[in-house]
Motif scaffolding. Structure first.
Motif, PDB file in Angstrom:
ATOM      1  N   ASP A  61      -2.148  23.227  30.453  1.00 41.66           N
ATOM      2  CA  ASP A  61      -1.892  21.988  29.732  1.00 41.66           C
ATOM      3  C   ASP A  61      -2.071  22.257  28.230  1.00 41.66           C
ATOM      4  O   ASP A  61      -3.076  22.844  27.829  1.00 41.66           O
ATOM      5  N   PRO A  62      -1.104  21.866  27.397  1.00 38.52           N
ATOM      6  CA  PRO A  62      -1.196  22.202  25.970  1.00 38.52           C
ATOM      7  C   PRO A  62      -2.427  21.620  25.291  1.00 38.52           C
ATOM      8  O   PRO A  62      -2.989  22.241  24.381  1.00 38.52           O
ATOM      9  N   GLU A  63      -2.893  20.446  25.726  1.00 36.07           N
ATOM     10  CA  GLU A  63      -4.098  19.870  25.121  1.00 36.07           C
ATOM     11  C   GLU A  63      -5.331  20.680  25.482  1.00 36.07           C
ATOM     12  O   GLU A  63      -6.237  20.827  24.665  1.00 36.07           O
ATOM     13  N   MET A  97       1.753  26.961  19.962  1.00 34.51           N
ATOM     14  CA  MET A  97       1.399  27.970  20.960  1.00 34.51           C
ATOM     15  C   MET A  97       1.075  27.326  22.302  1.00 34.51           C
ATOM     16  O   MET A  97       1.465  27.830  23.363  1.00 34.51           O
ATOM     17  N   GLY A  98       0.377  26.188  22.253  1.00 36.15           N
ATOM     18  CA  GLY A  98       0.038  25.473  23.479  1.00 36.15           C
ATOM     19  C   GLY A  98       1.268  25.068  24.261  1.00 36.15           C
ATOM     20  O   GLY A  98       1.331  25.233  25.485  1.00 36.15           O
ATOM     21  N   TRP A  99       2.283  24.558  23.561  1.00 36.46           N
ATOM     22  CA  TRP A  99       3.514  24.153  24.239  1.00 36.46           C
ATOM     23  C   TRP A  99       4.270  25.362  24.774  1.00 36.46           C
ATOM     24  O   TRP A  99       4.887  25.294  25.842  1.00 36.46           O
ATOM     25  N   PHE A 100       4.205  26.488  24.055  1.00 39.22           N
ATOM     26  CA  PHE A 100       4.868  27.689  24.566  1.00 39.22           C
ATOM     27  C   PHE A 100       4.220  28.127  25.881  1.00 39.22           C
ATOM     28  O   PHE A 100       4.909  28.346  26.873  1.00 39.22           O
ATOM     29  N   PHE A 101       2.897  28.247  25.905  1.00 34.70           N
ATOM     30  CA  PHE A 101       2.234  28.703  27.132  1.00 34.70           C
ATOM     31  C   PHE A 101       2.399  27.693  28.267  1.00 34.70           C
ATOM     32  O   PHE A 101       2.521  28.079  29.428  1.00 34.70           O
ATOM     33  N   ALA A 102       2.427  26.408  27.941  1.00 30.71           N
ATOM     34  CA  ALA A 102       2.629  25.382  28.976  1.00 30.71           C
ATOM     35  C   ALA A 102       3.981  25.551  29.659  1.00 30.71           C
ATOM     36  O   ALA A 102       4.129  25.221  30.842  1.00 30.71           O
ATOM     37  N   CYS A 129     -15.290  19.052  43.240  1.00 35.37           N
ATOM     38  CA  CYS A 129     -14.419  19.498  42.137  1.00 35.37           C
ATOM     39  C   CYS A 129     -13.001  18.935  42.164  1.00 35.37           C
ATOM     40  O   CYS A 129     -12.336  18.877  41.128  1.00 35.37           O
ATOM     41  N   GLU A 130     -12.533  18.545  43.344  1.00 31.78           N
ATOM     42  CA  GLU A 130     -11.119  18.170  43.501  1.00 31.78           C
ATOM     43  C   GLU A 130     -10.710  16.985  42.629  1.00 31.78           C
ATOM     44  O   GLU A 130      -9.565  16.915  42.179  1.00 31.78           O
ATOM     45  N   LYS A 131     -11.622  16.081  42.347  1.00 30.27           N
ATOM     46  CA  LYS A 131     -11.262  14.893  41.577  1.00 30.27           C
ATOM     47  C   LYS A 131     -10.718  15.276  40.198  1.00 30.27           C
ATOM     48  O   LYS A 131      -9.770  14.667  39.710  1.00 30.27           O
ATOM     49  N   CYS A 132     -11.305  16.283  39.563  1.00 33.22           N
ATOM     50  CA  CYS A 132     -10.829  16.733  38.241  1.00 33.22           C
ATOM     51  C   CYS A 132      -9.870  17.917  38.352  1.00 33.22           C
ATOM     52  O   CYS A 132      -8.879  17.989  37.628  1.00 33.22           O
ATOM     53  N   LYS A 135      -5.449  19.633  43.465  1.00 34.25           N
ATOM     54  CA  LYS A 135      -4.631  20.596  44.211  1.00 34.25           C
ATOM     55  C   LYS A 135      -5.283  21.972  44.260  1.00 34.25           C
ATOM     56  O   LYS A 135      -4.639  22.991  44.053  1.00 34.25           O
ATOM     57  N   GLY A 136      -6.580  21.981  44.511  1.00 34.05           N
ATOM     58  CA  GLY A 136      -7.291  23.247  44.653  1.00 34.05           C
ATOM     59  C   GLY A 136      -7.483  23.994  43.351  1.00 34.05           C
ATOM     60  O   GLY A 136      -7.737  25.193  43.363  1.00 34.05           O
ATOM     61  N   GLY A 137      -7.374  23.283  42.224  1.00 34.40           N
ATOM     62  CA  GLY A 137      -7.585  23.935  40.928  1.00 34.40           C
ATOM     63  C   GLY A 137      -6.321  24.440  40.269  1.00 34.40           C
ATOM     64  O   GLY A 137      -6.371  25.259  39.351  1.00 34.40           O
ATOM     65  N   ARG A 138      -5.160  23.945  40.739  1.00 35.94           N
ATOM     66  CA  ARG A 138      -3.884  24.338  40.128  1.00 35.94           C
ATOM     67  C   ARG A 138      -3.839  23.877  38.672  1.00 35.94           C
ATOM     68  O   ARG A 138      -4.603  22.996  38.273  1.00 35.94           O
ATOM     69  N   PRO A 139      -2.919  24.434  37.852  1.00 33.92           N
ATOM     70  CA  PRO A 139      -2.854  24.042  36.434  1.00 33.92           C
ATOM     71  C   PRO A 139      -2.757  22.529  36.260  1.00 33.92           C
ATOM     72  O   PRO A 139      -1.996  21.861  36.958  1.00 33.92           O
ATOM     73  N   GLY A 140      -3.567  22.012  35.348  1.00 32.97           N
ATOM     74  CA  GLY A 140      -3.578  20.578  35.077  1.00 32.97           C
ATOM     75  C   GLY A 140      -4.373  20.299  33.823  1.00 32.97           C
ATOM     76  O   GLY A 140      -4.718  21.218  33.075  1.00 32.97           O
ATOM     77  N   ASP A 141      -4.721  19.034  33.602  1.00 31.26           N
ATOM     78  CA  ASP A 141      -5.401  18.698  32.359  1.00 31.26           C
ATOM     79  C   ASP A 141      -6.886  19.032  32.372  1.00 31.26           C
ATOM     80  O   ASP A 141      -7.602  18.759  31.412  1.00 31.26           O
ATOM     81  N   ALA A 142      -7.359  19.658  33.457  1.00 33.35           N
ATOM     82  CA  ALA A 142      -8.734  20.159  33.493  1.00 33.35           C
ATOM     83  C   ALA A 142      -8.751  21.688  33.508  1.00 33.35           C
ATOM     84  O   ALA A 142      -9.752  22.307  33.835  1.00 33.35           O
TER      85      ALA A 142
END
Length: 198
Positions: A61-63, A97-102, A129-132, A135-142
């Protein structure tokens, strides 16, 4: 054949046009992709790290990327060299850079893990941990946990537990609860679970 005056006028007009465009070109600066080349040595050319102590940042996530880089820049996050690297970039460059890697596809690499610990880690993840880390820790805002190199995950958790890295909101309470349930096996179990996710 053009006269000397005509050629001189054409060259002058060309020079004026170039000078008019130059400030816009300079202010645009390098692209996020161009700046990402400085990250390739540790994080891979597309952000999919091949080194076990370096996190994959592709698909991040770029943020999350920008927040991490700002924390390094302000010496608020434990680092070997990242704090010096982060100081070289402006906020706008970090966003680029964040948007490129995203936009990059995360490539995961198989790694050995303990299946018994991974199974225990899956239960702990679901409970705490799943709440934040959906999907098992897949890429996201956490951030990304699934498929990250296990040594990196281990070192990161050590930094949190040793007070070298600031806990994100609610994370300490959840980790403490997992440790209360599973004792010394809680962190290795979670690390093996995330490392097993391909």
């Amino acid at each position: 054949m053009k006269s000397h005056k005509t050629i001189h006028r054409s060259l002058r007009n060309l020079l004026v046009a170039m000078l008019a465009v130059l400030p816009a070109a300079v202010s645009a600066g390098p692209s996020g992709q161009a700046m990402s080349f400085t990250c390739a040595g540790c994080h891979g050319t597309d952000g999919s790290s091949v080194g076990p102590s370096m996190p994959a940042i592709a698909g991040m996530d770029p943020e999350v990327f920008v927040d991490a880089m700002k924390a390094y820049r302000e010496d608020e996050r434990n680092a070997s060299i990242m704090n010096r690297i982060a100081k070289a970039y402006s906020d706008e460059q970090l966003k680029e850079m964040g948007w490129f890697f995203a936009s990059q596809r995360l490539r995961l690499f198989p790694q050995p893990y303990d299946p018994v610990l991974a199974e225990q880690g899956a239960r702990l993840h679901d409970e705490y941990c799943e709440k934040c880390h959906e999907k098992g820790g897949r890429p996201g805002d956490a951030g990304t946990l699934a498929g990250q190199w296990m040594p990196y995950l281990h070192y990161s958790m050590e930094d949190f537990l040793d007070g070298k890295r600031k806990w994100p909101r609610k994370m300490k309470r959840k980790v403490d609860a997992a440790i209360e349930e599973a004792g010394d096996k809680a962190i290795p179990a979670l690390v093996n679970y995330y490392g097993s996710q391909q």
